[in-house]
Design a protein around this motif. Structure first.
Motif, PDB file in Angstrom:
ATOM      1  N   ASP A  46       0.843  -1.191   0.000  1.00 10.61           N
ATOM      2  CA  ASP A  46       0.000   0.000   0.000  1.00 10.61           C
ATOM      3  C   ASP A  46       0.882   1.246   0.000  1.00 10.61           C
ATOM      4  N   THR A  47       0.312   2.354  -0.421  1.00 11.12           N
ATOM      5  CA  THR A  47       1.072   3.605  -0.456  1.00 11.12           C
ATOM      6  C   THR A  47       1.291   4.129   0.960  1.00 11.12           C
ATOM      7  N   HIS A  48       2.343   4.914   1.110  1.00 11.89           N
ATOM      8  CA  HIS A  48       2.719   5.429   2.431  1.00 11.89           C
ATOM      9  C   HIS A  48       1.724   6.471   2.929  1.00 11.89           C
ATOM     10  N   LEU A  49       1.566   6.519   4.243  1.00 10.84           N
ATOM     11  CA  LEU A  49       0.832   7.589   4.905  1.00 10.84           C
ATOM     12  C   LEU A  49       1.857   8.348   5.734  1.00 10.84           C
ATOM     13  N   TYR A  63      -1.585  14.128   8.008  1.00 11.83           N
ATOM     14  CA  TYR A  63      -1.093  12.937   7.318  1.00 11.83           C
ATOM     15  C   TYR A  63      -1.297  13.102   5.813  1.00 11.83           C
ATOM     16  N   LEU A  64      -0.279  12.663   5.078  1.00 10.87           N
ATOM     17  CA  LEU A  64      -0.282  12.774   3.628  1.00 10.87           C
ATOM     18  C   LEU A  64      -0.259  11.368   3.029  1.00 10.87           C
ATOM     19  N   LYS A  65      -1.346  10.985   2.384  1.00 11.00           N
ATOM     20  CA  LYS A  65      -1.424   9.688   1.711  1.00 11.00           C
ATOM     21  C   LYS A  65      -0.734   9.836   0.360  1.00 11.00           C
ATOM     22  N   ASP A  66       0.454   9.225   0.229  1.00 11.67           N
ATOM     23  CA  ASP A  66       1.305   9.480  -0.929  1.00 11.67           C
ATOM     24  C   ASP A  66       0.986   8.528  -2.073  1.00 11.67           C
ATOM     25  N   GLU A  67       0.048   8.945  -2.923  1.00  6.66           N
ATOM     26  CA  GLU A  67      -0.379   8.124  -4.048  1.00  6.66           C
ATOM     27  C   GLU A  67       0.594   8.177  -5.226  1.00  6.66           C
ATOM     28  N   SER A  68       1.615   9.029  -5.124  1.00 10.36           N
ATOM     29  CA  SER A  68       2.608   9.110  -6.196  1.00 10.36           C
ATOM     30  C   SER A  68       3.501   7.875  -6.233  1.00 10.36           C
ATOM     31  N   THR A  69       3.459   7.047  -5.185  1.00 13.19           N
ATOM     32  CA  THR A  69       4.329   5.868  -5.133  1.00 13.19           C
ATOM     33  C   THR A  69       3.726   4.652  -5.838  1.00 13.19           C
ATOM     34  N   HIS A  70       2.538   4.776  -6.407  1.00 12.35           N
ATOM     35  CA  HIS A  70       2.013   3.703  -7.247  1.00 12.35           C
ATOM     36  C   HIS A  70       2.926   3.499  -8.454  1.00 12.35           C
ATOM     37  N   ALA A 179     -17.358   1.533 -10.057  1.00 11.82           N
ATOM     38  CA  ALA A 179     -16.344   0.506 -10.285  1.00 11.82           C
ATOM     39  C   ALA A 179     -15.551   0.203  -9.015  1.00 11.82           C
ATOM     40  N   THR A 180     -15.531   1.140  -8.071  1.00  6.22           N
ATOM     41  CA  THR A 180     -14.808   0.970  -6.808  1.00  6.22           C
ATOM     42  C   THR A 180     -15.766   0.504  -5.721  1.00  6.22           C
ATOM     43  N   ASP A 181     -15.343  -0.506  -4.960  1.00  6.02           N
ATOM     44  CA  ASP A 181     -16.171  -1.021  -3.865  1.00  6.02           C
ATOM     45  C   ASP A 181     -15.998  -0.104  -2.653  1.00  6.02           C
ATOM     46  N   TRP A 182     -16.982   0.760  -2.396  1.00  7.18           N
ATOM     47  CA  TRP A 182     -16.873   1.737  -1.322  1.00  7.18           C
ATOM     48  C   TRP A 182     -16.992   1.123   0.071  1.00  7.18           C
ATOM     49  N   ARG A 183     -17.459  -0.114   0.178  1.00  8.79           N
ATOM     50  CA  ARG A 183     -17.589  -0.751   1.493  1.00  8.79           C
ATOM     51  C   ARG A 183     -16.239  -1.187   2.050  1.00  8.79           C
ATOM     52  N   GLY A 184     -15.263  -1.376   1.186  1.00  7.29           N
ATOM     53  CA  GLY A 184     -13.952  -1.837   1.644  1.00  7.29           C
ATOM     54  C   GLY A 184     -13.161  -2.399   0.482  1.00  7.29           C
ATOM     55  N   ASN A 185     -12.705  -3.653   0.634  1.00  6.62           N
ATOM     56  CA  ASN A 185     -11.948  -4.330  -0.424  1.00  6.62           C
ATOM     57  C   ASN A 185     -10.708  -3.534  -0.823  1.00  6.62           C
ATOM     58  N   ASN A 186     -10.015  -3.010   0.223  1.00  5.30           N
ATOM     59  CA  ASN A 186      -8.749  -2.310   0.029  1.00  5.30           C
ATOM     60  C   ASN A 186      -8.906  -1.014  -0.767  1.00  5.30           C
ATOM     61  N   ASN A 187     -10.051  -0.350  -0.664  1.00  4.03           N
ATOM     62  CA  ASN A 187     -10.161   0.960  -1.314  1.00  4.03           C
ATOM     63  C   ASN A 187      -9.358   1.990  -0.511  1.00  4.03           C
ATOM     64  N   ILE A 188      -9.209   3.186  -1.055  1.00  5.40           N
ATOM     65  CA  ILE A 188      -8.340   4.166  -0.429  1.00  5.40           C
ATOM     66  C   ILE A 188      -8.828   4.593   0.951  1.00  5.40           C
ATOM     67  N   ALA A 189     -10.141   4.653   1.152  1.00  4.86           N
ATOM     68  CA  ALA A 189     -10.674   5.044   2.456  1.00  4.86           C
ATOM     69  C   ALA A 189     -10.339   3.992   3.512  1.00  4.86           C
ATOM     70  N   GLU A 190     -10.546   2.736   3.183  1.00  2.64           N
ATOM     71  CA  GLU A 190     -10.259   1.655   4.125  1.00  2.64           C
ATOM     72  C   GLU A 190      -8.786   1.642   4.509  1.00  2.64           C
ATOM     73  N   THR A 191      -7.899   1.853   3.538  1.00  2.00           N
ATOM     74  CA  THR A 191      -6.471   1.816   3.842  1.00  2.00           C
ATOM     75  C   THR A 191      -6.061   3.000   4.715  1.00  2.00           C
ATOM     76  N   ILE A 192      -6.660   4.164   4.504  1.00  2.00           N
ATOM     77  CA  ILE A 192      -6.341   5.321   5.346  1.00  2.00           C
ATOM     78  C   ILE A 192      -6.663   5.022   6.804  1.00  2.00           C
ATOM     79  N   PHE A 193      -7.853   4.538   7.063  1.00  2.00           N
ATOM     80  CA  PHE A 193      -8.254   4.278   8.452  1.00  2.00           C
ATOM     81  C   PHE A 193      -7.454   3.136   9.065  1.00  2.00           C
ATOM     82  N   ALA A 194      -7.091   2.134   8.273  1.00  2.00           N
ATOM     83  CA  ALA A 194      -6.261   1.050   8.787  1.00  2.00           C
ATOM     84  C   ALA A 194      -4.876   1.559   9.183  1.00  2.00           C
TER      85      ALA A 194
END
Length: 378
Positions: A46-49, A63-70, A179-194
């Motif tokens: 996963d990308t860095h926070l 906190y900065l979710k660094d999506e540039s590391t994809h 197309a994105t599963d908003w309930r979870g499944n490793n979406n960006i919101a779920e990873t931020i809170f984790a």
């Protein structure tokens, strides 16, 4: 006697016919394409926070979710993967299908990567003003760029090209939110809170994002509500974009071509859901550039202009928290890296040619970091 009759009935029941796939080769190709996408995801951590150091007296953690590391260098890597999976499982993308997209740049870079990964042709429809760095990346991944003059022309031209060649129009502006599963499944919101779970303020007061398709803000907004977090969602919007006036009035508004690549649209996109946005912050384009540059000088993060837009909103919200004595955390995204814009937003001559002046906003940032207060003139 009944036992014999039951046995007779069983014996008389014809066996089920063998499972047949009317198009076995097509299904096998789709299975392999999905496997490749899943394998690519598993190979990527996963990308860095990043924790951005702020004065301890402020009592606020950023906190900065660094999506540039994809692998493809931006937040749009997640969306592109989801759109390709969506097309595959719906049977829209098959072996040899020409995949077409309307894009301002970063999405097309990521989509070109995934198209090459599964072995299908890719065409990106974009305006002629898209940064040369992004165009080079699309072509590096084997994609072809098709140019139009105005931002509002990309939709119709992409649909026309897809129909003309019997291909599939990914249509990120319509399908991003579904197309994105908003309930979870490793979406960006779920990873931020984790990633925040063991921080001192694990549930942020604000998450601040921009909107291009609206898919990211919609995914985060839905997830926050679904999990019943107290977090509020703020969306920042550049000049000329239709999103802010649509949110403010409650009616779909028309906009113009955004000067901040990746965010802002000339129309209210289907994937943007204003009803779940708690606050929208209009941001002057010069301020986006000033915040982008200041962030690199002050904290060492080389970010693109849409990240600057995020930060202009972030600093205002943090100033309000400091003024209220409110302790907590704020999260925003680093959408992509500044290297993609060396010849545009990183070039003073280009800025002057395009009427972008960050100088007046640089002083506002200096005053904010010196005092913790947001200047009234801003």
């Amino acid at each position: 006697m009944e036992a014999h009759r039951a046995a007779d009935r069983t014996a008389a029941t014809p066996p089920l016919p063998p499972l047949r796939d009317p198009d076995g080769s097509a299904r096998a190709w789709a299975d392999e394409a999905i496997r490749r996408l899943e394998a690519d995801t598993r190979r990527s951590a996963d990308t860095h926070l990043h924790a951005v150091p702020l004065p301890a007296t402020w009592g606020v953690d950023l906190y900065l979710k660094d999506e540039s590391t994809h692998r493809t260098g931006s937040l749009k890597h997640r969306l592109a993967r989801s759109l390709f999976l969506f097309g595959l499982v719906n049977g829209w993308i098959r072996e040899g299908t020409v995949v077409v997209e309307a894009s301002s740049g970063s999405t097309a870079v990521s989509e070109a990567y995934f198209a090459r990964l599964i072995g299908v042709p890719f065409i990106a429809v974009m305006t002629r003003g898209t940064s040369r760095e992004k165009i080079a990346l699309i072509e590096q991944y084997g994609g072809r760029c098709h140019f139009v003059d105005a931002a509002g022309e990309v939709y119709g031209e992409a649909a026309r090209l897809a129909k003309e060649c019997g291909g599939h129009y990914l249509d990120q502006f319509t399908y991003a939110e579904r197309a994105t599963d908003w309930r979870g499944n490793n979406n960006i919101a779920e990873t931020i809170f984790a990633q925040l779970e063991v921080e001192r303020h694990p549930v942020p007061r604000w998450i601040v994002v921009g909107a291009g398709t609206g898919g990211t803000s919609t995914t985060i907004g839905r997830y926050v509500r679904y999990r019943r977090f107290a977090t509020r969602l703020a969306v920042v919007d550049p000049e000329r974009s239709a999103f802010y006036p649509s949110w403010e009035t409650g009616q779909a508004a028309d906009g113009g071509a955004s000067r901040i690549e990746g965010i802002g649209r000339p129309r209210l996109e289907p994937s943007f859901n204003p009803a779940i946005v708690d606050l929208m912050v209009p941001v002057p384009d010069g301020a986006s550039v000033a915040a982008m540059r200041d962030f690199k000088q002050r904290f060492g993060f080389d970010a693109g202009p849409s990240t600057g837009t995020n930060l202009w909103g972030v600093w205002q919200l943090i100033a309000e928290m400091v003024a209220a004595g409110e302790r907590g955390s704020v999260v925003t995204l680093m959408c992509d890296g500044g290297s993609r814009y060396a010849n545009s937003y990183g070039n003073d001559a280009w800025l002057a040619e395009n009427g972008l002046d960050p100088a007046p906003y640089a002083g506002i940032l200096e005053e904010f970091f010196a005092t913790g207060r947001w200047p009234e003139r801003a």
